[in-house]
Design an enzyme around this catalytic site. Structure first.
Site, PDB file in Angstrom:
ATOM      1  N   CYS A  66      13.929 -10.715  -3.572  1.00  0.00           N
ATOM      2  CA  CYS A  66      13.496 -10.169  -2.280  1.00  0.00           C
ATOM      3  C   CYS A  66      14.658  -9.339  -1.746  1.00  0.00           C
ATOM      4  O   CYS A  66      15.692  -9.913  -1.379  1.00  0.00           O
ATOM      5  CB  CYS A  66      13.117 -11.286  -1.306  1.00  0.00           C
TER       6      CYS A  66
ATOM      7  N   HIS B 130       6.745  -4.773 -10.209  1.00  0.00           N
ATOM      8  CA  HIS B 130       6.233  -3.721  -9.315  1.00  0.00           C
ATOM      9  C   HIS B 130       5.423  -2.711 -10.104  1.00  0.00           C
ATOM     10  O   HIS B 130       5.781  -2.366 -11.238  1.00  0.00           O
ATOM     11  CB  HIS B 130       7.401  -2.982  -8.654  1.00  0.00           C
TER      12      HIS B 130
ATOM     13  N   GLU C  85       2.439  -6.135  -0.982  1.00  0.00           N
ATOM     14  CA  GLU C  85       3.270  -7.115  -1.679  1.00  0.00           C
ATOM     15  C   GLU C  85       2.460  -8.245  -2.325  1.00  0.00           C
ATOM     16  O   GLU C  85       1.491  -8.748  -1.744  1.00  0.00           O
ATOM     17  CB  GLU C  85       4.280  -7.758  -0.712  1.00  0.00           C
TER      18      GLU C  85
ATOM     19  N   CYS D 128       9.614  -3.212   2.049  1.00  0.00           N
ATOM     20  CA  CYS D 128       9.828  -4.019   0.839  1.00  0.00           C
ATOM     21  C   CYS D 128      11.066  -3.464   0.143  1.00  0.00           C
ATOM     22  O   CYS D 128      11.028  -2.330  -0.356  1.00  0.00           O
ATOM     23  CB  CYS D 128       8.602  -3.954  -0.074  1.00  0.00           C
TER      24      CYS D 128
ATOM     25  N   GLY E  10      10.729  -3.205  -3.533  1.00  0.00           N
ATOM     26  CA  GLY E  10       9.731  -2.148  -3.742  1.00  0.00           C
ATOM     27  C   GLY E  10      10.332  -0.766  -3.598  1.00  0.00           C
ATOM     28  O   GLY E  10       9.993   0.153  -4.354  1.00  0.00           O
TER      29      GLY E  10
HETATM   30  N1  LIG Z   1       6.397 -10.219  -2.515  1.00  0.00           N
HETATM   31  C1  LIG Z   1       7.526 -10.160  -3.435  1.00  0.00           C
HETATM   32  C2  LIG Z   1       8.722 -10.966  -2.882  1.00  0.00           C
HETATM   33  C3  LIG Z   1       9.311 -10.325  -1.617  1.00  0.00           C
HETATM   34  C4  LIG Z   1       9.806  -8.934  -1.873  1.00  0.00           C
HETATM   35  C5  LIG Z   1      10.086  -8.067  -0.639  1.00  0.00           C
HETATM   36  N2  LIG Z   1       9.873  -8.676   0.635  1.00  0.00           N
HETATM   37  C6  LIG Z   1      11.439  -7.371  -0.732  1.00  0.00           C
HETATM   38  O1  LIG Z   1      12.031  -7.040   0.308  1.00  0.00           O
HETATM   39  O2  LIG Z   1      11.884  -7.121  -1.877  1.00  0.00           O
HETATM   40  C7  LIG Z   1       7.103 -10.727  -4.800  1.00  0.00           C
HETATM   41  O3  LIG Z   1       6.144 -11.512  -4.849  1.00  0.00           O
HETATM   42  O4  LIG Z   1       7.750 -10.364  -5.791  1.00  0.00           O
END
Ligand SMILES: N[C@H](CCC[C@H](N)C(=O)O)C(=O)O
Length: 305
Positions: A84, A170, A219, A228, A231
């Site tokens: 994250c 991703h 997400e 994100c 992301g």
């Molecule tokens: N939903 C993401 C985790 C949080 C990523 C995001 N909040 C960031 O800032 O990188 C996953 O399942 O891989």
């Protein structure tokens, strides 16, 4: 009273934080016992009946000799994940605010490797997010060989996307305008597409010029968020692979801007952005929340989700 007390679990201290509006419940599991079941996490993530957050971030003692902390991440749906980016910046601010460290460079173990956090004087946090993984089996993404752009069938519609792992998977699409991109319709379909066996975070990338872009992300395990971090890293990698972006890009997300740098294959992605602490709180967990200590053990049982 006794009946009521018996039904109550321990008090849990937490801090509510966000990185560009991607918001977190952050828990120090070093100085207090911590273990939550996925259903309890889902209840706490609920924005009407709980605290409300996109992810729960847990600070644990290091599991490796040359790192300072272990970093566990749980999505709002209760799933534990590998990375994250916005959370990593908040992690750095949290461990310093809570006096768990006074280091300027903090090494943190995640489920998929070690990341390095650097707190700047201007309150910004720089994160070395590690080297992106582009080999399909390691993302994971179903493909017979690595490509910069894949074509995926979604209910008869052909979609072009790049597949990148920043520790977490991703899929990145290039769109004309993020404001009209089909985030709400195509996002969930691609998040759970069979070619992403571990599901995926889906980025919708609009190229403004070779060093500026806009991005929206649906997400995995949380739906569309205001930002994100991983992301944004994956999107810049995808844009570079397609020859559309230079190595340093300002990425504008709905919650604000990140600066992402990537020098190309085999090099780490660097991310810089803010981390904000909103409030500190504590809550009385339900007795069956999973946070009780195991009989006879000095340490709380660690959740194996
Ligand atoms: N939903 C993401 C985790 C949080 C990523 C995001 N909040 C960031 O800032 O990188 C996953 O399942 O891989």
């Amino acid at each position: 009273m006794n009946q009521q007390r018996r039904s109550q679990g321990p008090l849990l201290r937490f801090t509510k934080m966000h990185g560009l509006g991607n918001d977190f419940m952050v828990v120090d599991a070093i100085s207090q016992p911590f273990r939550l079941r996925p259903d309890t996490i889902r209840d706490l993530a609920n924005r009407n009946f709980g605290i409300g957050f996109d992810q729960l971030l847990v600070v644990e003692p290091p599991g490796l000799p040359d790192v300072d902390f272990r970093y566990r991440i749980f999505n709002a749906d209760g799933s534990e994940v590998e990375q994250c980016g916005n959370g990593a910046r908040c992690f750095a601010r949290f461990v310093r605010d809570q006096h768990l460290t006074n280091k300027k460079v903090i090494r943190v173990q995640t489920a998929k490797g070690v990341i390095e956090l650097r707190v700047g004087r201007d309150g910004m946090v720089m994160v070395n997010m590690g080297v992106p993984e582009l080999n399909p089996p390691a993302i994971p993404f179903a493909a017979d060989r690595r490509k910069d752009v894949y074509t995926v069938d979604v209910d008869g519609q052909t979609v072009e996307l790049s597949a990148v792992s920043m520790g977490n998977p991703h899929g990145v699409l290039v769109v004309e305008d993020v404001d009209t991109a089909p985030v709400d319709t195509l996002g969930p379909k691609l998040e759970r597409h069979p070619r992403f066996p571990a599901r995926a975070n889906i980025g919708f990338l609009q190229i403004l010029d070779r060093s500026h872009a806009r991005l929206r992300v649906f997400e995995r395990g949380a739906g569309e968020t205001l930002a994100c971090g991983s992301g944004a890293c994956a999107a810049v990698v995808a844009g570079c692979l397609r020859g559309l972006l230079d190595y340093r890009v300002e990425v504008e997300l709905r919650g604000g801007k990140l600066v992402i740098e990537w020098q190309g294959d085999g090099t780490p992605v660097m991310m810089e952005g803010p981390a904000t602490s909103v409030f500190e709180g504590q809550l009385r967990l339900p007795a069956d929340s999973g946070s009780r200590r195991r009989k006879g053990s000095g340490r709380p049982h660690k959740q194996r989700s």
